[in-house]
Design a protein around this motif. Structure first.
Motif, PDB file in Angstrom:
ATOM      1  N   LEU A  50       0.837  -1.204   0.000  1.00  0.00           N
ATOM      2  CA  LEU A  50       0.000   0.000   0.000  1.00  0.00           C
ATOM      3  C   LEU A  50       0.868   1.248   0.000  1.00  0.00           C
ATOM      4  CD1 LEU A  50      -2.842  -1.054   2.494  1.00  0.00           C
ATOM      5  CD2 LEU A  50      -3.107  -0.550   0.058  1.00  0.00           C
ATOM      6  N   ALA A  51       1.987   1.188   0.726  1.00  0.00           N
ATOM      7  CA  ALA A  51       2.898   2.333   0.761  1.00  0.00           C
ATOM      8  C   ALA A  51       3.469   2.609  -0.627  1.00  0.00           C
ATOM      9  CB  ALA A  51       4.020   2.070   1.757  1.00  0.00           C
ATOM     10  N   ALA A  52       3.872   1.533  -1.317  1.00  0.00           N
ATOM     11  CA  ALA A  52       4.410   1.695  -2.671  1.00  0.00           C
ATOM     12  C   ALA A  52       3.358   2.281  -3.597  1.00  0.00           C
ATOM     13  CB  ALA A  52       4.905   0.353  -3.207  1.00  0.00           C
ATOM     14  N   ALA A  53       2.089   1.848  -3.393  1.00  0.00           N
ATOM     15  CA  ALA A  53       1.009   2.307  -4.268  1.00  0.00           C
ATOM     16  C   ALA A  53       0.559   3.719  -3.948  1.00  0.00           C
ATOM     17  CB  ALA A  53      -0.177   1.348  -4.166  1.00  0.00           C
ATOM     18  N   SER A  54       0.921   4.229  -2.743  1.00  0.00           N
ATOM     19  CA  SER A  54       0.380   5.533  -2.360  1.00  0.00           C
ATOM     20  C   SER A  54       1.292   6.706  -2.696  1.00  0.00           C
ATOM     21  CB  SER A  54       0.025   5.533  -0.866  1.00  0.00           C
ATOM     22  OG  SER A  54       1.210   5.618  -0.115  1.00  0.00           O
ATOM     23  N   GLY A  55       2.535   6.432  -3.127  1.00  0.00           N
ATOM     24  CA  GLY A  55       3.381   7.547  -3.553  1.00  0.00           C
ATOM     25  C   GLY A  55       4.746   7.565  -2.892  1.00  0.00           C
ATOM     26  N   TYR A  59       6.099   6.061   0.813  1.00  0.00           N
ATOM     27  CA  TYR A  59       6.950   4.884   0.620  1.00  0.00           C
ATOM     28  C   TYR A  59       8.308   5.082   1.289  1.00  0.00           C
ATOM     29  CZ  TYR A  59       9.543   1.009  -1.259  1.00  0.00           C
ATOM     30  OH  TYR A  59      10.309  -0.114  -1.356  1.00  0.00           O
ATOM     31  N   ASN A  60       8.878   6.285   1.127  1.00  0.00           N
ATOM     32  CA  ASN A  60      10.181   6.577   1.743  1.00  0.00           C
ATOM     33  C   ASN A  60      10.102   6.511   3.274  1.00  0.00           C
ATOM     34  OD1 ASN A  60      11.373   6.874  -0.721  1.00  0.00           O
ATOM     35  ND2 ASN A  60      11.125   9.099  -0.777  1.00  0.00           N
ATOM     36  N   PHE A  61       8.962   6.946   3.804  1.00  0.00           N
ATOM     37  CA  PHE A  61       8.753   6.874   5.260  1.00  0.00           C
ATOM     38  C   PHE A  61       8.763   5.426   5.740  1.00  0.00           C
ATOM     39  CE2 PHE A  61       5.359   6.236   8.504  1.00  0.00           C
ATOM     40  CZ  PHE A  61       6.040   6.728   9.604  1.00  0.00           C
ATOM     41  N   VAL A  62       7.984   4.566   5.062  1.00  0.00           N
ATOM     42  CA  VAL A  62       7.901   3.150   5.448  1.00  0.00           C
ATOM     43  C   VAL A  62       9.242   2.449   5.218  1.00  0.00           C
ATOM     44  CG1 VAL A  62       6.789   0.926   4.905  1.00  0.00           C
ATOM     45  CG2 VAL A  62       5.416   3.002   5.059  1.00  0.00           C
ATOM     46  N   SER A  63       9.851   2.760   4.106  1.00  0.00           N
ATOM     47  CA  SER A  63      11.156   2.186   3.772  1.00  0.00           C
ATOM     48  C   SER A  63      12.200   2.582   4.818  1.00  0.00           C
ATOM     49  CB  SER A  63      11.552   2.679   2.374  1.00  0.00           C
ATOM     50  OG  SER A  63      12.788   2.173   2.015  1.00  0.00           O
ATOM     51  N   GLY A  64      12.085   3.835   5.299  1.00  0.00           N
ATOM     52  CA  GLY A  64      12.987   4.318   6.351  1.00  0.00           C
ATOM     53  C   GLY A  64      12.779   3.577   7.675  1.00  0.00           C
ATOM     54  N   LEU A  65      11.514   3.268   7.987  1.00  0.00           N
ATOM     55  CA  LEU A  65      11.206   2.502   9.204  1.00  0.00           C
ATOM     56  C   LEU A  65      11.841   1.115   9.143  1.00  0.00           C
ATOM     57  CD1 LEU A  65       7.412   3.141  10.023  1.00  0.00           C
ATOM     58  CD2 LEU A  65       9.415   4.015  11.234  1.00  0.00           C
ATOM     59  N   ALA A  66      11.772   0.500   7.952  1.00  0.00           N
ATOM     60  CA  ALA A  66      12.347  -0.841   7.784  1.00  0.00           C
ATOM     61  C   ALA A  66      13.857  -0.809   7.943  1.00  0.00           C
ATOM     62  CB  ALA A  66      11.970  -1.390   6.409  1.00  0.00           C
ATOM     63  N   ASP A  67      14.430   0.348   7.739  1.00  0.00           N
ATOM     64  CA  ASP A  67      15.886   0.498   7.769  1.00  0.00           C
ATOM     65  C   ASP A  67      16.436   0.786   9.170  1.00  0.00           C
ATOM     66  OD1 ASP A  67      17.959   0.091   6.098  1.00  0.00           O
ATOM     67  OD2 ASP A  67      18.225   2.203   5.548  1.00  0.00           O
ATOM     68  N   THR A  68      15.530   0.977  10.150  1.00  0.00           N
ATOM     69  CA  THR A  68      15.997   1.203  11.525  1.00  0.00           C
ATOM     70  C   THR A  68      16.418  -0.131  12.146  1.00  0.00           C
ATOM     71  OG1 THR A  68      13.777   0.899  12.393  1.00  0.00           O
ATOM     72  CG2 THR A  68      14.420   3.151  11.862  1.00  0.00           C
TER      73      THR A  68
ATOM     74  N   LYS B  51      16.003   0.633  -2.867  1.00  0.00           N
ATOM     75  CA  LYS B  51      15.790   1.271  -4.167  1.00  0.00           C
ATOM     76  C   LYS B  51      14.777   2.424  -4.049  1.00  0.00           C
ATOM     77  CE  LYS B  51      18.086  -1.633  -7.057  1.00  0.00           C
ATOM     78  NZ  LYS B  51      18.673  -2.568  -6.082  1.00  0.00           N
ATOM     79  N   ASP B  52      14.855   3.370  -4.998  1.00  0.00           N
ATOM     80  CA  ASP B  52      13.931   4.505  -4.926  1.00  0.00           C
ATOM     81  C   ASP B  52      12.522   4.101  -5.377  1.00  0.00           C
ATOM     82  OD1 ASP B  52      13.511   5.479  -7.941  1.00  0.00           O
ATOM     83  OD2 ASP B  52      15.594   4.825  -7.663  1.00  0.00           O
ATOM     84  N   HIS B  53      11.558   4.975  -5.060  1.00  0.00           N
ATOM     85  CA  HIS B  53      10.144   4.659  -5.274  1.00  0.00           C
ATOM     86  C   HIS B  53       9.818   4.332  -6.731  1.00  0.00           C
ATOM     87  CE1 HIS B  53       5.821   5.798  -5.824  1.00  0.00           C
ATOM     88  NE2 HIS B  53       5.731   4.936  -4.832  1.00  0.00           N
ATOM     89  N   ALA B  54      10.394   5.061  -7.655  1.00  0.00           N
ATOM     90  CA  ALA B  54      10.094   4.839  -9.076  1.00  0.00           C
ATOM     91  C   ALA B  54      10.505   3.437  -9.515  1.00  0.00           C
ATOM     92  CB  ALA B  54      10.812   5.894  -9.923  1.00  0.00           C
ATOM     93  N   THR B  55      11.689   2.997  -9.073  1.00  0.00           N
ATOM     94  CA  THR B  55      12.167   1.651  -9.418  1.00  0.00           C
ATOM     95  C   THR B  55      11.248   0.586  -8.821  1.00  0.00           C
ATOM     96  OG1 THR B  55      14.396   2.572  -9.215  1.00  0.00           O
ATOM     97  CG2 THR B  55      14.224   0.181  -9.410  1.00  0.00           C
ATOM     98  N   VAL B  56      10.878   0.808  -7.551  1.00  0.00           N
ATOM     99  CA  VAL B  56      10.028  -0.158  -6.838  1.00  0.00           C
ATOM    100  C   VAL B  56       8.673  -0.306  -7.530  1.00  0.00           C
ATOM    101  CG1 VAL B  56       8.788  -0.571  -4.662  1.00  0.00           C
ATOM    102  CG2 VAL B  56      11.164   0.185  -4.610  1.00  0.00           C
ATOM    103  N   THR B  57       8.035   0.811  -7.845  1.00  0.00           N
ATOM    104  CA  THR B  57       6.699   0.734  -8.454  1.00  0.00           C
ATOM    105  C   THR B  57       6.765   0.136  -9.855  1.00  0.00           C
ATOM    106  OG1 THR B  57       6.969   3.042  -9.113  1.00  0.00           O
ATOM    107  CG2 THR B  57       5.633   2.616  -7.169  1.00  0.00           C
TER     108      THR B  57
END
Lengths: 135, 127
Positions: A50-55, A59-68, B51-57
Motif C-alpha cells: 500500500l505504501a508503494a502504491a500511495s506515492g 513509501y520513503n517513510f515506510v522504507s525508512g522505518l524498515a531500515d531502523t 531502491k527509490d520509489h520509481a524503481t520499486v513501483t
C-alpha cells in the motif's frame, strides 16, 4: 452442548505440563507459533504494498522505518519465521506420504529443520546485505 | 440441558458433514503453492531493498511480478485462514467466542488480501 450430560466432570487426560519437553514437542509448538506470527506479519506485506502504491513520500517513510535497527530485527525474525514454517511444512509433506515416522528419522528431521531455518535465514541476510551494500 | 445421549448417537443418521478431506487438501495445496511464491517475495524484497520509489513501483507493477504477487496473496490468505481456524478450534472452547473468532478470522484475511490486491492492481495500472 459441550458440557452436557455425563461427560461434564470427567477427569481430563494429562496435558503439556505433565510431560518433559522434547525436541519434537518444541518443533510442533514452533510450527504453530511461526504460523501465527506469519498471520500477523501479512499486515507488514500489505502495508509495504500500500505504501508503494500511495506515492514516493509515504513509501520513503515506510522504507525508512524498515531500515531502523528495530525494523531490521522485525524483518530478520520475519524471515526466520517464514523459512522455519516452510521447512516444517516440507517435513509434513514427507509425513503425508506415510514415511519418516521412525523416531530416529523424526529427530533427524527436527534437527535439520532448526539448523536449516537458521542457516538459510543467515544466508538470505548475507545475500541481501551484500546486494544492498552492507549494513 | 440434561441430555444423556452420546455425541455419536446425536449425529448418527444425519449424513456426512459434506466436507471430508477438504480442509486438509486445501491446506496442503496452498502450502505447496506458497513455497515458490514466498521465495519469490523474499527475492523481490531483497531486490528492491534501498531502491527509490520509481524503481520499486515499476518492478512491482510489471505484469509477471504483479501476477505472481496476486497468486501469493490468494494462496497465502486461504492458507492463513485455514491455519488460524485450526488454532481457534483447538484452543477456544466457548461456543460463542469461538464463532466470533472464526468470523473475525475470515474478515481479517479478506481485509488483508483485498488491501494487497488493491495495491498491486493500482501499481500495475500506474500509481
Amino acid at each position: 452442548m459441550a458440557q452436557a450430560g455425563p461427560q461434564a466432570d470427567r477427569p481430563l487426560s494429562p496435558h503439556l505440563q505433565i510431560y518433559k519437553p522434547m525436541l519434537t514437542t518444541i518443533m510442533s509448538i514452533l510450527h504453530r507459533l511461526t504460523g501465527m506470527a506469519l498471520y500477523a506479519g501479512s499486515l507488514l506485506v500489505a502495508w509495504w504494498l500500500l505504501a508503494a502504491a500511495s506515492g514516493p513520500q509515504y513509501y520513503n517513510f515506510v522504507s525508512g522505518l524498515a531500515d531502523t535497527i528495530f525494523g531490521r530485527i522485525v524483518l530478520f525474525a520475519y524471515t526466520w519465521a517464514l523459512i522455519h514454517h516452510m521447512l516444517g511444512g516440507i517435513r509434513h509433506f514427507i509425513w503425508d506420504t506415510g514415511s519418516g515416522f521412525e523416531l530416529p528419522t523424526v529427530e533427524l528431521m527436527a534437527r535439520a529443520t532448526i539448523i536449516g531455518s537458521l542457516g538459510l535465514t543467515a544466508l538470505i541476510w548475507a545475500v541481501a546485505l551484500t546486494m544492498t551494500g552492507g549494513l | 440441558m440434561a441430555d444423556m445421549r452420546t455425541p455419536l448417537n446425536k449425529v448418527r443418521g444425519l449424513g456426512s458433514a459434506r466436507e471430508g478431506a477438504d480442509h486438509f487438501w486445501r491446506q496442503r495445496l496452498t502450502a505447496l503453492a506458497n513455497i515458490p511464491l514466498t521465495l519469490f517475495l523474499v527475492f523481490t524484497v531483497i531486490m528492491l531493498a534501498g531502491k527509490d520509489h520509481a524503481t520499486v513501483t515499476a518492478y512491482l507493477g510489471s505484469s509477471l511480478v504483479a501476477i505472481a504477487l496476486l497468486a501469493l496473496v490468494l494462496s497465502a490468505m486461504v492458507h492463513m485462514r485455514l491455519g488460524m481456524q485450526t488454532v481457534i478450534e483447538d484452543y477456544i472452547h466457548s461456543e460463542g467466542l469461538k464463532v466470533v473468532c472464526l468470523i473475525l478470522n475470515t474478515f481479517f484475511v479478506i481485509l488483508v488480501g483485498l488491501s494487497c490486491v488493491y495495491a498491486i492492481v493500482k501499481l500495475s495500472l500506474g500509481a
